[in-house]
Scaffold this motif. Structure first.
Motif, PDB file in Angstrom:
ATOM      1  N   GLU A 108       0.806  -1.104   0.125  1.00  0.00           N
ATOM      2  CA  GLU A 108       0.055   0.056  -0.055  1.00  0.00           C
ATOM      3  C   GLU A 108       0.800   1.264  -0.038  1.00  0.00           C
ATOM      4  O   GLU A 108       0.523   2.222  -0.574  1.00  0.00           O
ATOM      5  CB  GLU A 108      -0.985  -0.285   1.034  1.00  0.00           C
ATOM      6  N   GLU A 120      -7.204   1.665  -2.660  1.00  0.00           N
ATOM      7  CA  GLU A 120      -8.115   0.873  -2.831  1.00  0.00           C
ATOM      8  C   GLU A 120      -7.734  -0.356  -3.597  1.00  0.00           C
ATOM      9  O   GLU A 120      -8.165  -1.569  -3.438  1.00  0.00           O
ATOM     10  CB  GLU A 120      -9.379   1.405  -3.510  1.00  0.00           C
ATOM     11  N   ALA A 121      -6.986  -0.424  -4.806  1.00  0.00           N
ATOM     12  CA  ALA A 121      -6.663  -1.419  -5.452  1.00  0.00           C
ATOM     13  C   ALA A 121      -5.882  -2.339  -4.706  1.00  0.00           C
ATOM     14  O   ALA A 121      -5.861  -3.571  -4.794  1.00  0.00           O
ATOM     15  CB  ALA A 121      -5.460  -0.912  -6.883  1.00  0.00           C
ATOM     16  N   ARG A 123      -5.938  -2.961  -1.398  1.00  0.00           N
ATOM     17  CA  ARG A 123      -6.729  -3.468  -0.334  1.00  0.00           C
ATOM     18  C   ARG A 123      -7.657  -4.563  -0.769  1.00  0.00           C
ATOM     19  O   ARG A 123      -8.137  -5.531  -0.512  1.00  0.00           O
ATOM     20  CB  ARG A 123      -7.324  -2.470   0.430  1.00  0.00           C
ATOM     21  N   GLU A 124      -7.976  -4.188  -2.234  1.00  0.00           N
ATOM     22  CA  GLU A 124      -9.036  -5.189  -2.798  1.00  0.00           C
ATOM     23  C   GLU A 124      -8.142  -6.470  -3.201  1.00  0.00           C
ATOM     24  O   GLU A 124      -8.730  -7.509  -3.222  1.00  0.00           O
ATOM     25  CB  GLU A 124      -9.646  -4.741  -4.229  1.00  0.00           C
ATOM     26  N   LEU A 125      -6.903  -6.387  -3.739  1.00  0.00           N
ATOM     27  CA  LEU A 125      -6.251  -7.474  -4.170  1.00  0.00           C
ATOM     28  C   LEU A 125      -6.124  -8.192  -2.728  1.00  0.00           C
ATOM     29  O   LEU A 125      -5.755  -9.566  -2.823  1.00  0.00           O
ATOM     30  CB  LEU A 125      -4.928  -7.055  -4.731  1.00  0.00           C
ATOM     31  N   HIS A 126      -5.823  -7.468  -1.765  1.00  0.00           N
ATOM     32  CA  HIS A 126      -5.544  -8.383  -0.332  1.00  0.00           C
ATOM     33  C   HIS A 126      -6.696  -9.171  -0.089  1.00  0.00           C
ATOM     34  O   HIS A 126      -6.374 -10.134   0.365  1.00  0.00           O
ATOM     35  CB  HIS A 126      -5.126  -7.420   0.690  1.00  0.00           C
ATOM     36  N   ARG A 127      -7.766  -8.701  -0.290  1.00  0.00           N
ATOM     37  CA  ARG A 127      -8.916  -9.299  -0.036  1.00  0.00           C
ATOM     38  C   ARG A 127      -9.294 -10.578  -0.883  1.00  0.00           C
ATOM     39  O   ARG A 127      -9.323 -11.841  -0.323  1.00  0.00           O
ATOM     40  CB  ARG A 127     -10.224  -8.474  -0.128  1.00  0.00           C
ATOM     41  N   VAL A 128      -8.823 -10.517  -2.146  1.00  0.00           N
ATOM     42  CA  VAL A 128      -8.997 -11.474  -3.227  1.00  0.00           C
ATOM     43  C   VAL A 128      -8.026 -12.536  -3.083  1.00  0.00           C
ATOM     44  O   VAL A 128      -8.090 -13.750  -2.966  1.00  0.00           O
ATOM     45  CB  VAL A 128      -9.069 -11.222  -4.540  1.00  0.00           C
ATOM     46  N   ASN A 132      -7.627 -11.558   3.039  1.00  0.00           N
ATOM     47  CA  ASN A 132      -7.828 -10.367   3.810  1.00  0.00           C
ATOM     48  C   ASN A 132      -6.959 -10.760   5.066  1.00  0.00           C
ATOM     49  O   ASN A 132      -7.445 -10.047   6.279  1.00  0.00           O
ATOM     50  CB  ASN A 132      -9.187 -10.082   4.109  1.00  0.00           C
TER      51      ASN A 132
END
Ligand code: ATP
Ligand code: MG
Length: 224
Positions: A108, A120-121, A123-128, A132
């Motif tokens: 990040e 946001e990119a 954090r979204e990749l981290h979720r997918v 997470n």
């Protein structure tokens, strides 16, 4: 409580600009925790697995030319997904303490803020890609940016000549002052957003002084 949960270990990450002393402090904390009888896994990103170390070479070698910021971010996450599956989750499931030198906050700060790909990119990749997974504690070493980066440059110069490492990890150290200022701002924004997880530690003193601060924090926050 279900048995699996009571066995689950602790995940601690070290963050901060190049040369703030993350690797130095991680080793010191690991030694203290081991002496107290804990199972400790010391690991790092990018890297931490055979595949991850290959990716690390591509990412950090100053001979890697023309890597696009998005490809850079994707490689960071490829290394991390493998690292979680192969090392971090199994160690946590055994009840171990995992000390990790950099994790998603680095992506990040460096790719999100430094390369301006946005939080946001990341954090979204981290979720997918990483389920997470969140550290129990993140130690953010904070110091004078210019001083630390020059320390890291000197260390890399020494290491690239030595037989133990013998390769060049200078790609990021060649970035501009403005880049590192953005990275630093990114770290501070993360700490502000997640004060329960991220503790800012003053890293301007001697290694021993910084270690004392970290040991105190770990005792208090994690009851270790
Ligand atoms: N508190 C300190 N005061 C002075 N020098 C230090 C201190 N802590 C570490 N160093 C030295 O500074 C250099 C960088 O430290 P270290 O490798 O631990 O930083 P790092 O945060 O892991 O850097 P990188 O992000 O580049 O891996 C090393 O040569 C180390 O011996
Ligand atoms: Mg290091």
């Amino acid at each position: 409580m279900i048995p699996q949960m009571s066995r689950r270990g602790k995940f601690v990450t070290f963050e901060g600009l190049d040369g703030t002393g993350k690797s130095t402090q991680l080793r010191k904390l690991a030694a203290v925790l081991r002496a107290a009888g804990h199972e400790v896994v010391e690991t790092r990103e990018p890297g931490g697995t055979l595949t991850g170390e290959k990716i690390r070479k591509v990412l950090l070698d100053s001979g890697t030319a023309g890597l696009s910021p998005l490809a850079e971010m994707a490689l960071m996450f490829a290394s991390r997904a493998q690292h979680i599956a192969e090392v971090i989750e199994p160690a946590l499931a055994r009840g171990g303490i995992v000390l990790c030198d950099r994790f998603t906050d680095s992506t990040e700060a460096y790719q999100g803020y430094g390369r301006r790909l946005g939080s946001e990119a990341v954090r979204e990749l981290h979720r997918v890609l990483c389920g997470n997974l969140q550290p129990e504690l993140t130690i953010l070493l904070d110091s004078d940016a210019a001083l630390c980066v020059s320390r890291a440059r000197q260390r890399n110069k020494r290491d690239s000549k030595s037989s133990t490492r013998g390769h060049d990890e200078n790609r990021f150290e060649q970035e501009t002052r403005a880049f590192f200022t953005r990275v630093h701002d990114g770290y501070l924004a993360i700490a502000k957003r997640e004060p329960g997880r991220v503790a800012i530690v003053d890293a301007r003193g001697t290694p021993g002084q910084t270690h004392e601060r970290i040991a105190e924090l770990v005792r208090k926050k994690m009851r270790l």
